[in-house]
Design an enzyme around this catalytic site. Structure first.
Site, PDB file in Angstrom:
ATOM      1  N   LYS A  65      -3.075  -0.132 -24.655  1.00  0.00           N
ATOM      2  CA  LYS A  65      -3.525  -0.251 -26.049  1.00  0.00           C
ATOM      3  C   LYS A  65      -2.290  -0.252 -26.954  1.00  0.00           C
ATOM      4  O   LYS A  65      -1.428  -1.091 -26.769  1.00  0.00           O
ATOM      5  CB  LYS A  65      -4.547   0.847 -26.345  1.00  0.00           C
TER       6      LYS A  65
ATOM      7  N   ASP B 105      -7.290  13.048 -25.039  1.00  0.00           N
ATOM      8  CA  ASP B 105      -7.305  11.652 -24.586  1.00  0.00           C
ATOM      9  C   ASP B 105      -6.704  10.814 -25.714  1.00  0.00           C
ATOM     10  O   ASP B 105      -7.360  10.547 -26.716  1.00  0.00           O
ATOM     11  CB  ASP B 105      -8.760  11.262 -24.297  1.00  0.00           C
TER      12      ASP B 105
ATOM     13  N   ARG C  37      -2.544  -3.092 -18.149  1.00  0.00           N
ATOM     14  CA  ARG C  37      -3.792  -2.311 -18.039  1.00  0.00           C
ATOM     15  C   ARG C  37      -3.585  -1.207 -17.039  1.00  0.00           C
ATOM     16  O   ARG C  37      -3.279  -1.464 -15.879  1.00  0.00           O
ATOM     17  CB  ARG C  37      -4.915  -3.205 -17.530  1.00  0.00           C
TER      18      ARG C  37
ATOM     19  N   GLU D 215      -0.571   4.882  -0.506  1.00  0.00           N
ATOM     20  CA  GLU D 215      -1.370   6.083  -0.766  1.00  0.00           C
ATOM     21  C   GLU D 215      -0.498   7.334  -0.667  1.00  0.00           C
ATOM     22  O   GLU D 215       0.323   7.456   0.243  1.00  0.00           O
ATOM     23  CB  GLU D 215      -2.520   6.177   0.239  1.00  0.00           C
TER      24      GLU D 215
ATOM     25  N   THR E 224      -4.598   5.515 -21.769  1.00  0.00           N
ATOM     26  CA  THR E 224      -4.448   4.175 -21.214  1.00  0.00           C
ATOM     27  C   THR E 224      -3.006   3.751 -21.491  1.00  0.00           C
ATOM     28  O   THR E 224      -2.318   4.365 -22.302  1.00  0.00           O
ATOM     29  CB  THR E 224      -5.384   3.168 -21.909  1.00  0.00           C
TER      30      THR E 224
ATOM     31  N   TYR F 183       0.845  -1.209   0.000  1.00  0.00           N
ATOM     32  CA  TYR F 183       0.000   0.000   0.000  1.00  0.00           C
ATOM     33  C   TYR F 183       0.867   1.241   0.000  1.00  0.00           C
ATOM     34  O   TYR F 183       1.843   1.302   0.748  1.00  0.00           O
ATOM     35  CB  TYR F 183      -0.917   0.018   1.230  1.00  0.00           C
TER      36      TYR F 183
HETATM   37  C1  LIG Z   1     -10.100   2.882 -24.052  1.00  0.00           C
HETATM   38  C2  LIG Z   1     -10.391   4.320 -23.897  1.00  0.00           C
HETATM   39  C3  LIG Z   1     -10.629   4.884 -22.640  1.00  0.00           C
HETATM   40  C4  LIG Z   1     -10.901   4.093 -21.390  1.00  0.00           C
HETATM   41  O1  LIG Z   1     -10.006   3.240 -20.984  1.00  0.00           O
HETATM   42  P1  LIG Z   1     -10.348   2.094 -19.912  1.00  0.00           P
HETATM   43  O2  LIG Z   1      -8.995   1.694 -19.514  1.00  0.00           O
HETATM   44  O3  LIG Z   1     -11.135   1.074 -20.645  1.00  0.00           O
HETATM   45  O4  LIG Z   1     -11.115   2.737 -18.805  1.00  0.00           O
HETATM   46  C5  LIG Z   1     -10.758   6.251 -22.561  1.00  0.00           C
HETATM   47  N1  LIG Z   1     -10.693   7.015 -23.656  1.00  0.00           N
HETATM   48  C6  LIG Z   1     -10.504   6.511 -24.883  1.00  0.00           C
HETATM   49  C7  LIG Z   1     -10.435   7.416 -26.045  1.00  0.00           C
HETATM   50  C8  LIG Z   1     -10.352   5.138 -25.049  1.00  0.00           C
HETATM   51  O5  LIG Z   1     -10.198   4.647 -26.267  1.00  0.00           O
END
Ligand SMILES: *Cc1c(COP(=O)(O)O)cnc(C)c1O
Length: 414
Positions: free
Chosen positions: A226, A197, A232, A53, A223, A51
């Site tokens: 991807k 994003d 993750r 925090e 993220t 932990y």
């Molecule tokens: C995949 C994605 C997210 C969210 O990601 P998670 O890890 O699934 O919560 C946010 N924004 C965009 C543009 C995404 O493609």
């Protein structure tokens, strides 16, 4: 997995089944990838036991001698790789990363602005069913009905009219390059915070295969699992002046203890993404996607915006007399895994939309290239022509498996 085999054979078997699935099929879901063995080792490590925090040197628990170092390395690597002034690597995933941005810079009821979900935006950019669309007042821009590119005039008009606190750019189903400079201009004109994003494209950005939003955006969320090919998780890059507000919003605003095993695995992935090999990988993702797009069109498929600039392709299946869901199901039977998806201005309902969404990050991680893209286009055409012919679909699955076995995937035992 000898311990897991013994303690929980049921789960052990299911993990083996999933390993076989990931090994023997062509995985085209554009948000998925194959994390390396090194990333998986860090992610599955004893760091999960700790932990911590707070932030390095300001923790609420003792025993942070090691964790502080790991998190600082991850932050420094993120800053260096993307040229960012500051970074937070604690968000549990992409959605909480975005929520932290809203929490830091908007109050409930404030206007926020993002690309509509059915035009390629993400749930967390203000869609109704998301907390982001119900706690805040979402304003949605769309694509141009002719070009299917982001309607930048609409972005500017809506922003001037509604003066959002936060302007979100970025997408989850958009096959073209996003012009971050226009978003930056608009955000300045209306005094909004620009948040990009880059969840889908952060690997491309890291490898120089897509323009980077980092120089022009106030905040960049992503993220890590991807195209970036990490564990993750999520992260937030920002200008220094926003660090305090973002850090506070992530913890204690939104989360408790960071997932240290994930932080370590993010650090590993960022190290991998800084290599020349990864630059080649990022460019090959795009090269493969463009080649696949060309060959799909030659096989008679209609693509949204007639092609791609990035890792992702949207196919409108209705011109072949089929719809997204049955096509995706038939492809899965044939060993080709994708997801059904709406196309822009889709007249069909979201649970059986007109299209499918595919992408090349996973195939490219296996070392597949142009000949394999051509073969894939041929297989996808055969599936479209044999949508109810189970024998033919299973025959294709056998051929797919044969090809896959020639291209071992990172992190997957052969
Ligand atoms: C995949 C994605 C997210 C969210 O990601 P998670 O890890 O699934 O919560 C946010 N924004 C965009 C543009 C995404 O493609």
């Amino acid at each position: 997995m000898k311990n897991l085999d013994q303690i929980d054979p049921e789960i052990a078997q299911l993990i083996k089944d999933e390993t076989v699935r990931q090994r023997d099929k062509i995985r085209l879901i554009p948000s998925e990838n194959y994390a390396s063995s090194a990333v998986l080792e860090a992610s599955g490590s004893i760091l999960t036991n700790k932990y911590s925090e707070g932030y390095a040197k300001k923790r609420y628990y003792e025993g942070q001698q090691v964790i502080d170092q790991i998190e600082s390395i991850a932050i420094n690597r993120a800053k260096e790789l993307f040229g960012a002034e500051a970074a937070n690597v604690q968000p549990y995933s992409g959605s909480p990363a975005n929520l932290a941005v809203y929490f830091a810079f908007a109050k409930p009821g404030d206007n926020i602005m993002g690309l509509a979900l059915d035009h390629g935006g993400h749930l967390t950019h203000g869609w109704d069913v998301s907390i982001t669309g119900s706690f805040f007042n979402p304003i949605r821009y769309e694509l141009n009905p002719q070009t299917h590119l982001i309607d930048y005039d609409m972005v500017r008009d809506l922003a001037k009219k509604h003066r959002p606190k936060i302007l979100m750019a970025g997408a989850t189903a958009y096959p073209r390059i996003i012009d971050f400079n226009i978003f930056s201009e608009v955000a300045k004109e209306v005094d909004a915070l620009l948040c990009v994003d880059m969840a889908h494209i952060s690997g491309l950005v890291a490898g120089g295969a897509h323009p980077s939003p980092v120089p022009v955006a106030d905040i960049v969320t992503s993220t890590t699992h991807k195209s970036l090919r990490g564990p993750r998780g999520g992260m937030i890059l920002m200008k220094k002046k926003h660090r305090k507000a973002i850090n506070k919003a992530v913890f204690p605003g939104l989360q408790g203890g960071p997932h240290n095993h994930t932080t370590a695995a993010i650090a590993v992935a960022l190290k991998e993404a800084a290599t020349d090999e990864f630059k080649v990988y990022a460019h090959k993702i795009v090269e493969n996607a463009k080649h696949l797009a060309k060959h799909l069109m030659e096989q008679g498929f209609k693509l949204v915006s007639d092609g791609t600039d990035n890792h992702l392709i949207l196919i409108d299946a209705t011109t072949r007399g089929i719809t997204g869901k049955p096509f995706a199901k038939a492809l899965d039977t044939a060993g080709i895994v994708c997801n059904y998806n709406t196309v822009p201005f889709d007249p069909r309902p979201p649970f059986d939309p007109s299209g499918i969404r595919i992408g090349t990050p996973s195939m490219t991680s296996r070392g597949m290239g142009l000949p394999e893209m051509e073969q894939l286009a041929i297989w996808m055409n055969r599936v479209a022509e044999n949508i109810e012919n189970k024998t033919e679909l299973e025959k294709i699955a056998g051929e797919v498996k044969e090809l896959c076995n020639k291209f071992p995937a990172p992190g997957i035992p052969e």
